[in-house]
Design a protein around this motif. Structure first.
Motif, PDB file in Angstrom:
ATOM      1  N   ARG A   1       7.277   3.180  -3.906  1.00  0.00           N
ATOM      2  CA  ARG A   1       7.223   4.201  -2.513  1.00  0.00           C
ATOM      3  C   ARG A   1       6.215   2.914  -1.391  1.00  0.00           C
ATOM      4  O   ARG A   1       6.330   3.107  -0.491  1.00  0.00           O
ATOM      5  N   GLU A   2       4.984   2.652  -2.191  1.00  0.00           N
ATOM      6  CA  GLU A   2       3.913   2.699  -1.470  1.00  0.00           C
ATOM      7  C   GLU A   2       4.298   0.930  -1.197  1.00  0.00           C
ATOM      8  O   GLU A   2       3.800   0.115  -0.068  1.00  0.00           O
ATOM      9  N   ALA A   3       4.641   0.047  -1.264  1.00  0.00           N
ATOM     10  CA  ALA A   3       4.889  -1.343  -1.143  1.00  0.00           C
ATOM     11  C   ALA A   3       5.860  -1.468  -0.375  1.00  0.00           C
ATOM     12  O   ALA A   3       5.944  -2.047   0.721  1.00  0.00           O
TER      13      ALA A   3
ATOM     14  N   SER B   1      -0.860  -9.011 -11.728  1.00  0.00           N
ATOM     15  CA  SER B   1      -1.881 -10.398 -11.749  1.00  0.00           C
ATOM     16  C   SER B   1      -1.838 -11.007 -10.296  1.00  0.00           C
ATOM     17  O   SER B   1      -2.416 -11.405  -8.932  1.00  0.00           O
ATOM     18  N   ARG B   2      -0.587 -11.611  -9.353  1.00  0.00           N
ATOM     19  CA  ARG B   2       0.107 -11.585  -8.178  1.00  0.00           C
ATOM     20  C   ARG B   2      -0.650 -10.076  -6.918  1.00  0.00           C
ATOM     21  O   ARG B   2      -1.387 -10.417  -6.349  1.00  0.00           O
ATOM     22  N   LEU B   3      -0.498  -9.501  -7.633  1.00  0.00           N
ATOM     23  CA  LEU B   3      -0.761  -8.159  -6.834  1.00  0.00           C
ATOM     24  C   LEU B   3      -2.413  -8.296  -6.225  1.00  0.00           C
ATOM     25  O   LEU B   3      -2.851  -7.734  -5.527  1.00  0.00           O
ATOM     26  N   SER B   4      -3.052  -8.273  -7.646  1.00  0.00           N
ATOM     27  CA  SER B   4      -4.308  -7.991  -7.424  1.00  0.00           C
ATOM     28  C   SER B   4      -4.811  -9.567  -6.662  1.00  0.00           C
ATOM     29  O   SER B   4      -5.972  -9.892  -6.015  1.00  0.00           O
TER      30      SER B   4
ATOM     31  N   ALA C   1      -7.552 -10.106  -1.794  1.00  0.00           N
ATOM     32  CA  ALA C   1      -7.801 -11.485   0.227  1.00  0.00           C
ATOM     33  C   ALA C   1      -7.734 -10.003   1.172  1.00  0.00           C
ATOM     34  O   ALA C   1      -7.762 -10.246   2.415  1.00  0.00           O
ATOM     35  N   GLU C   2      -6.781  -9.263   0.635  1.00  0.00           N
ATOM     36  CA  GLU C   2      -6.641  -7.867   1.673  1.00  0.00           C
ATOM     37  C   GLU C   2      -6.656  -6.304   1.863  1.00  0.00           C
ATOM     38  O   GLU C   2      -6.144  -5.628   1.876  1.00  0.00           O
ATOM     39  N   GLN C   3      -8.107  -6.082   1.417  1.00  0.00           N
ATOM     40  CA  GLN C   3      -8.366  -5.059   0.918  1.00  0.00           C
ATOM     41  C   GLN C   3      -7.948  -4.058   2.155  1.00  0.00           C
ATOM     42  O   GLN C   3      -8.410  -3.220   1.885  1.00  0.00           O
ATOM     43  N   GLY C   4      -8.608  -4.768   3.082  1.00  0.00           N
ATOM     44  CA  GLY C   4      -8.570  -3.816   4.257  1.00  0.00           C
ATOM     45  C   GLY C   4      -7.539  -3.309   4.541  1.00  0.00           C
ATOM     46  O   GLY C   4      -6.479  -1.617   3.947  1.00  0.00           O
ATOM     47  N   VAL C   5      -5.923  -3.821   4.100  1.00  0.00           N
ATOM     48  CA  VAL C   5      -4.644  -3.734   4.059  1.00  0.00           C
ATOM     49  C   VAL C   5      -4.069  -2.760   2.833  1.00  0.00           C
ATOM     50  O   VAL C   5      -3.870  -1.155   3.339  1.00  0.00           O
TER      51      VAL C   5
ATOM     52  N   ALA D   1      -1.736   3.531  -4.778  1.00  0.00           N
ATOM     53  CA  ALA D   1      -0.951   3.966  -5.972  1.00  0.00           C
ATOM     54  C   ALA D   1      -0.593   2.213  -6.222  1.00  0.00           C
ATOM     55  O   ALA D   1      -0.819   1.727  -7.431  1.00  0.00           O
ATOM     56  N   LEU D   2      -0.451   1.221  -4.769  1.00  0.00           N
ATOM     57  CA  LEU D   2      -0.534  -0.187  -4.725  1.00  0.00           C
ATOM     58  C   LEU D   2      -2.611  -1.036  -5.334  1.00  0.00           C
ATOM     59  O   LEU D   2      -1.914  -2.030  -6.143  1.00  0.00           O
ATOM     60  N   ARG D   3      -3.163  -0.612  -5.092  1.00  0.00           N
ATOM     61  CA  ARG D   3      -4.435  -0.403  -5.582  1.00  0.00           C
ATOM     62  C   ARG D   3      -4.775   0.150  -6.955  1.00  0.00           C
ATOM     63  O   ARG D   3      -5.282  -1.118  -7.752  1.00  0.00           O
TER      64      ARG D   3
END
Length: 86
Positions: free
Chosen positions: A8-10, A62-65, A70-74, A80-82
């Motif tokens: 959902r968050e993606a 790993s890829r999401l991390s 690189a995009e911590q603000g977004v 849930a994604l974090r």
């Protein structure tokens, strides 16, 4: 891993980027650059993700991390994604 929540968050992330939610708020990239740098890679991860395969999950995390770091603000808006990337 809460698969329904991160999916959902993606989709919310991609929709928010498309609607310009991050223009100048966290970077000066604009919608197109944020789409290329964040949305498209996130979609690619979920396109290839098999939630029944531990190797697929580990690779996706790993890829999401890498994207999230690189995009911590977004990613700050999507708990849930974090969590999925940790």
């Amino acid at each position: 891993m809460n698969y329904p929540a991160i999916c959902r968050e993606a989709f919310a992330l991609v929709d928010d980027i498309g609607n310009g939610a991050f223009n100048n708020e966290f970077s000066e990239s604009g919608t197109l650059a944020t789409t290329v740098e964040v949305a498209m890679p996130v979609l690619a991860i979920f396109r290839q993700l098999n939630p029944d395969d531990p190797n697929s999950i580990a690779d996706g995390q790993s890829r999401l991390s890498a994207i999230a770091s690189a995009e911590q603000g977004v990613f700050s808006r999507y708990s849930a994604l974090r969590t999925a990337e940790q």
